[in-house]
Design an enzyme around this catalytic site. Sequence first.
Site, PDB file in Angstrom:
ATOM      1  N   HIS A  55       0.558  -1.106   0.238  1.00  0.00           N
ATOM      2  CA  HIS A  55       0.294   0.193   0.206  1.00  0.00           C
ATOM      3  C   HIS A  55       0.875   1.046   0.003  1.00  0.00           C
ATOM      4  O   HIS A  55       0.618   2.600   0.795  1.00  0.00           O
ATOM      5  CB  HIS A  55      -0.849   0.396   1.377  1.00  0.00           C
ATOM      6  CG  HIS A  55      -1.761  -0.752   1.143  1.00  0.00           C
ATOM      7  ND1 HIS A  55      -3.385  -0.981   0.877  1.00  0.00           N
ATOM      8  CD2 HIS A  55      -1.851  -2.356   1.162  1.00  0.00           C
ATOM      9  CE1 HIS A  55      -3.606  -2.309   0.978  1.00  0.00           C
ATOM     10  NE2 HIS A  55      -3.245  -2.428   1.715  1.00  0.00           N
ATOM     11  N   ASN A 128     -10.300  -2.680   3.123  1.00  0.00           N
ATOM     12  CA  ASN A 128     -10.091  -2.678   1.589  1.00  0.00           C
ATOM     13  C   ASN A 128     -11.641  -2.142   0.784  1.00  0.00           C
ATOM     14  O   ASN A 128     -12.234  -1.723   1.278  1.00  0.00           O
ATOM     15  CB  ASN A 128      -9.698  -4.241   1.326  1.00  0.00           C
ATOM     16  CG  ASN A 128      -8.059  -3.996   1.019  1.00  0.00           C
ATOM     17  OD1 ASN A 128      -7.228  -3.222   1.412  1.00  0.00           O
ATOM     18  ND2 ASN A 128      -8.277  -5.584   1.073  1.00  0.00           N
TER      19      ASN A 128
HETATM   20  C1  HEM Z   1      -0.319  -1.080   5.065  1.00  0.00           C
HETATM   21  C2  HEM Z   1      -0.168  -6.071   6.767  1.00  0.00           C
HETATM   22  C3  HEM Z   1      -3.830  -7.746   5.603  1.00  0.00           C
HETATM   23  C4  HEM Z   1      -5.397  -3.640   4.165  1.00  0.00           C
HETATM   24  C5  HEM Z   1      -0.234  -2.831   4.919  1.00  0.00           C
HETATM   25  C6  HEM Z   1       1.535  -2.920   6.097  1.00  0.00           C
HETATM   26  C7  HEM Z   1       1.849  -3.757   6.639  1.00  0.00           C
HETATM   27  C8  HEM Z   1       0.506  -4.283   5.960  1.00  0.00           C
HETATM   28  C9  HEM Z   1       3.007  -4.497   7.073  1.00  0.00           C
HETATM   29  C10 HEM Z   1       1.948  -1.673   5.694  1.00  0.00           C
HETATM   30  C11 HEM Z   1       1.918  -0.481   7.027  1.00  0.00           C
HETATM   31  C12 HEM Z   1       3.063   0.384   7.126  1.00  0.00           C
HETATM   32  O1  HEM Z   1       3.452   1.017   7.104  1.00  0.00           O
HETATM   33  O2  HEM Z   1       2.083   1.860   7.323  1.00  0.00           O
HETATM   34  C13 HEM Z   1      -0.650  -6.599   6.553  1.00  0.00           C
HETATM   35  C14 HEM Z   1      -0.838  -8.104   6.163  1.00  0.00           C
HETATM   36  C15 HEM Z   1      -1.926  -8.419   6.578  1.00  0.00           C
HETATM   37  C16 HEM Z   1      -2.648  -7.662   5.887  1.00  0.00           C
HETATM   38  C17 HEM Z   1       0.066  -8.826   8.069  1.00  0.00           C
HETATM   39  C18 HEM Z   1      -2.456 -10.562   6.471  1.00  0.00           C
HETATM   40  C19 HEM Z   1      -2.170 -10.962   7.448  1.00  0.00           C
HETATM   41  C20 HEM Z   1      -4.475  -7.049   5.414  1.00  0.00           C
HETATM   42  C21 HEM Z   1      -5.885  -6.974   4.893  1.00  0.00           C
HETATM   43  C22 HEM Z   1      -6.107  -5.610   4.390  1.00  0.00           C
HETATM   44  C23 HEM Z   1      -5.453  -5.093   4.703  1.00  0.00           C
HETATM   45  C24 HEM Z   1      -6.830  -7.885   5.288  1.00  0.00           C
HETATM   46  C25 HEM Z   1      -8.254  -5.224   4.503  1.00  0.00           C
HETATM   47  C26 HEM Z   1      -9.069  -5.484   4.799  1.00  0.00           C
HETATM   48  C27 HEM Z   1      -4.171  -3.037   4.581  1.00  0.00           C
HETATM   49  C28 HEM Z   1      -4.011  -0.950   4.171  1.00  0.00           C
HETATM   50  C29 HEM Z   1      -3.021  -0.764   4.798  1.00  0.00           C
HETATM   51  C30 HEM Z   1      -2.011  -1.723   4.804  1.00  0.00           C
HETATM   52  C31 HEM Z   1      -5.302  -0.504   3.588  1.00  0.00           C
HETATM   53  C32 HEM Z   1      -2.491   0.447   4.355  1.00  0.00           C
HETATM   54  C33 HEM Z   1      -2.688   1.774   5.284  1.00  0.00           C
HETATM   55  C34 HEM Z   1      -2.639   3.040   5.346  1.00  0.00           C
HETATM   56  O3  HEM Z   1      -3.033   3.722   4.535  1.00  0.00           O
HETATM   57  O4  HEM Z   1      -1.444   3.253   5.491  1.00  0.00           O
HETATM   58  N1  HEM Z   1      -0.663  -4.431   5.561  1.00  0.00           N
HETATM   59  N2  HEM Z   1      -2.065  -6.426   6.307  1.00  0.00           N
HETATM   60  N3  HEM Z   1      -4.474  -5.266   5.167  1.00  0.00           N
HETATM   61  N4  HEM Z   1      -2.910  -3.152   4.309  1.00  0.00           N
HETATM   62 FE1  HEM Z   1      -2.541  -5.066   5.242  1.00  0.00          FE
END
Ligand code: HEM
EC number: 1.11.1.6
Length: 504
Positions: A55, A128
């Site tokens: 992202h 999402n």
């Molecule tokens: C961002 C991990 C599943 C939505 C991220 C980031 C990590 C991460 C490490 C970066 C955070 C940052 O540096 O600010 C994971 C892991 C998941 C997972 C380990 C599953 C075990 C999901 C799911 C969704 C999701 C299922 C949505 C339903 C997002 C969004 C961002 C993000 C929207 C961006 C947040 C922002 O706008 O700063 N994710 N994620 N992720 N993830 Fe996940």
Amino acid sequence: MSDKPKLTSTSGAPYPSNAHSKTAGTRGPLLMEDHQLLEKLAHQNRERIPERVVHAKGWGLQGHFTVTHDITKYTRAKLFSEVGKRTEVLSRWSTVAGERGAADAERDVRGFSLKFYTEEGNWDMVGNNTPIFFVRDAFKFPDFIRTQKRHPKTNLRSPEAMFDFWAGQPESVHQVTILMSDRGIPKNPAHMNGYGSHTFSMWNDDGERFWVKFHFITQQGHETYSDDEAMQIIGNTRESYQEDLWHMVTNGNPPKWTLKIQVMPEAEAEQVPYNPFDLTKVWPHGDYPLIEVGELVMDTIPENYFQMVENAAFNPSNVVPGIGFSPDKMLQARIFSYPDAHRYRLGTHYEALPANAPKAANVQHYHKDGAMRFFTNDFGNPNAYYEPNQYDGPVADESTQEPPLRIDPEAVAARFDQDQGDADYDQPRALYAEVLSEDERDRLHKNMAGGMAPVSEPVKERWLAVLKRVHPDYEAGVRRALETGDHGDPALPVTDDTPVEAAE
Ligand code: HEM
Ligand code: NDP
């Protein structure tokens, strides 16, 4: 002498010049003592922070949420305490796979993150634009993401890797179907829904727990680009989402969403025929109708993108009393992953940055010191730096404890195989056969075929076999588009096709 404000160094001393370095003679070398020049160059070298591991490309606005319907029978969260209540919100939307400079109109899932600055702390809804996800066990998440990023040797995105992974992971077919449908390229964030995706919980003043799904329904309606349209857009501008959001807000048409929830009483979770905590499944609307809650209006462009959007740290672990987690294995893993990512990307005190610091709640904790601890350590009470103490330091509020969660007394701890066999195909089949129109199915076939075209024959056949289990027409339609070449070029930035030979 000009009336303009005086330029200074970071320590506040006036700068004699911001254009001419100090040298030995007009042609001579630089003097090491020109600390103003050294400071300027050193600061430039530190202007970038690591991009988010996923992202990375995003767009953000500030705004507010207003309660329009009473849901206090489900939750004691103060943000929902009365109709008309207004809470400040920060939003960030994103693509998943592309780097920070990626084009906005790529085919991808979109992130939909909201930070509600409530009076009982920040509540982050990190969702999402799809109600489900590719996998249901966090062990698989890093592998999945690796298939979306660049191949280690070609340094190109690899459709071979994507479809190889998906074919070995058929639970992904539900999400891949949405990704390859029209909704795979929203026109911009205003024209898409946001979903909490996971099952969360709410509990009320009587200690009753409910399982809950969050849906932010676009008031602008769904609008999407075809692969061909997206290619044209990207040819003109890589920043179409940022531009659209800028124009919407500055023209006085800020994007709006209606928050609706689905609610399942705690005990019913054991009676429904599917696992209600499985992130690859929705709760059918027929069984759990949408209940209206409020309106989200994102009407303000942050004064500084870096400060409010790049520095934003959204945490699924940020919940407030009255909103909680569920046993969803993916959600549980995310509770660890995000704060860990923020400490790496932004530093120990990321929660004190302006984007993340609570705006309506007091912060009082016993964490001490560390790099960049630029705020006071003592919250006005210097003796209370340990607990328990005799100095009226902050104490935990037991009334905010969520009701105990009943665990199946027969449950044993083990690594359970999550394969669900045929049950994984029911919901994608409902989407394909009952929700999508014939035209939408036709475009889905072509978009899927376009994405698969560069992939090796064995991987194609494995994925077509998955599609056939969803619906024979699905497989036949994609196969036909592949064989006739009646598909566009994918609006996925992919180019390499075959596996790379290992070096001798
Ligand atoms: C961002 C991990 C599943 C939505 C991220 C980031 C990590 C991460 C490490 C970066 C955070 C940052 O540096 O600010 C994971 C892991 C998941 C997972 C380990 C599953 C075990 C999901 C799911 C969704 C999701 C299922 C949505 C339903 C997002 C969004 C961002 C993000 C929207 C961006 C947040 C922002 O706008 O700063 N994710 N994620 N992720 N993830 Fe996940
Ligand atoms: P419903 O007919 O009540 O709901 C179907 C949903 O599908 C609507 O929410 C609609 O969203 C959404 N939809 C329409 N086109 C697409 C698309 N191209 N991609 C993704 N979603 C789309 O049926 P059910 O609740 O019984 O669900 C049937 C299937 O619909 C599910 O298996 C799932 O695949 C999909 N779906 C279900 C959702 C849910 O929470 N129940 C949410 C989204 C999808 P809208 O009303 O905004 O147009």
